[in-house]
Design an enzyme around this catalytic site. Sequence first.
Site, PDB file in Angstrom:
ATOM      1  N   HIS A  84      99.946   8.370   1.013  1.00 25.53           N
ATOM      2  CA  HIS A  84      98.480   8.269   1.034  1.00 25.53           C
ATOM      3  C   HIS A  84      97.877   9.677   0.976  1.00 25.53           C
ATOM      4  CE1 HIS A  84      94.397   7.554   2.421  1.00 25.53           C
ATOM      5  NE2 HIS A  84      94.558   6.313   2.029  1.00 25.53           N
ATOM      6  N   GLU A 156      94.762   6.081  -6.343  1.00 28.55           N
ATOM      7  CA  GLU A 156      93.589   6.316  -5.503  1.00 28.55           C
ATOM      8  C   GLU A 156      93.045   7.714  -5.779  1.00 28.55           C
ATOM      9  OE1 GLU A 156      93.613   3.716  -1.770  1.00 28.55           O
ATOM     10  OE2 GLU A 156      94.846   5.455  -1.316  1.00 28.55           O
ATOM     11  N   GLY A 162      86.951   6.606   0.762  1.00 29.60           N
ATOM     12  CA  GLY A 162      86.061   6.696   1.912  1.00 29.60           C
ATOM     13  C   GLY A 162      84.752   7.404   1.636  1.00 29.60           C
ATOM     14  N   SER A 202      87.001   3.259  -2.240  1.00 30.98           N
ATOM     15  CA  SER A 202      85.672   2.640  -2.152  1.00 30.98           C
ATOM     16  C   SER A 202      85.576   1.320  -2.917  1.00 30.98           C
ATOM     17  CB  SER A 202      84.582   3.619  -2.594  1.00 30.98           C
ATOM     18  OG  SER A 202      84.577   4.748  -1.732  1.00 30.98           O
ATOM     19  N   GLY A 223      90.504   0.200   2.005  1.00 35.24           N
ATOM     20  CA  GLY A 223      90.380   0.916   3.273  1.00 35.24           C
ATOM     21  C   GLY A 223      89.228   0.362   4.088  1.00 35.24           C
ATOM     22  N   GLY A 224      88.078   1.034   4.013  1.00 29.78           N
ATOM     23  CA  GLY A 224      86.924   0.690   4.841  1.00 29.78           C
ATOM     24  C   GLY A 224      86.536  -0.783   4.781  1.00 29.78           C
TER      25      GLY A 224
HETATM   26  P1  PGA Z   1      88.442   3.264   1.103  1.00 27.73           P
HETATM   27  O1  PGA Z   1      89.910   3.772   1.514  1.00 27.73           O
HETATM   28  O2  PGA Z   1      88.618   1.878   0.518  1.00 27.73           O
HETATM   29  O3  PGA Z   1      87.689   3.257   2.395  1.00 27.73           O
HETATM   30  O4  PGA Z   1      87.917   4.234   0.122  1.00 27.73           O
HETATM   31  C1  PGA Z   1      90.995   3.602   0.670  1.00 27.73           C
HETATM   32  C2  PGA Z   1      92.207   4.163   1.345  1.00 27.73           C
HETATM   33  O5  PGA Z   1      92.106   4.744   2.437  1.00 27.73           O
HETATM   34  O6  PGA Z   1      93.303   4.051   0.806  1.00 27.73           O
END
Ligand code: PGA
Length: 239
Positions: A84, A156, A162, A202, A223-224
């Site tokens: 990650h 990613e 995030g 996101s 993630g979020g």
């Molecule tokens: P996010 O995080 O969806 O909040 O952008 C993705 C991740 O942490 O892999």
Amino acid sequence: MNTTINEALELVGALVEGLDGSEVAQLIVCPPFPWLTPVSAALGNTSIEIGAQNCAVENKGAFTGEVSAQMLVSAGCTAVIVGHSERRSLYGEDNQTIAKKLRMAIDSGLTVIFCIGETLEERQSGRLETIIADQLISALGNCSNDDYQSIIIAYEPVWAIGTGLTATPEQAQEVHKFIRNKVESISSADVANAVSILYGGSCNATNATSIFSQPDIDGGLIGGASLKAADFLTIARSF
Ligand code: PGA
């Protein structure tokens, strides 16, 4: 590093309750280490699998504070996230370390959710493809075609994690296609066609459908938005 034990159990309880069978083929939740066993128990016999967010390079021994892939298996995990971007940027994990973790996890019987992605600076300076290719080849270069049955790739873009900034579906598709072609060049066309490539960064209940509609996007690493059961389920039904 989200959720208390009560919040984690509440979240997973709502997920289990909300399942209606129309979700994507494979759903994996990856809670923090100390919640793996209780969350695994709460998932019971549902189809949702459980994974961890990281694992050690070593298998066992005097490595205080580390958690090995073998320990994750014994806690009921079927998967682990490796590489990650926060592990890379905040904890100094380089491609070599990530390759070792990936190997250890596969050899322990786990599915690896292998994360790659470029920073904004790398994208803007025209190094996107070099960075992605380096990340891929350093970890997957020595993998056999069989190993790919245990590998899920997650693209990613670091600038989208995030931040609320999402790659457009077209931007993501372009990189996913590049990744699939690269996998083909180091394995085979069959492997490249079969490997799942997830988008993360996101991804939310509103944009998931348009992202997942791209031909080389096979799912999401959330993630979020995974911290709200209703949003996570909406995303899981958006494919
Ligand atoms: P996010 O995080 O969806 O909040 O952008 C993705 C991740 O942490 O892999």
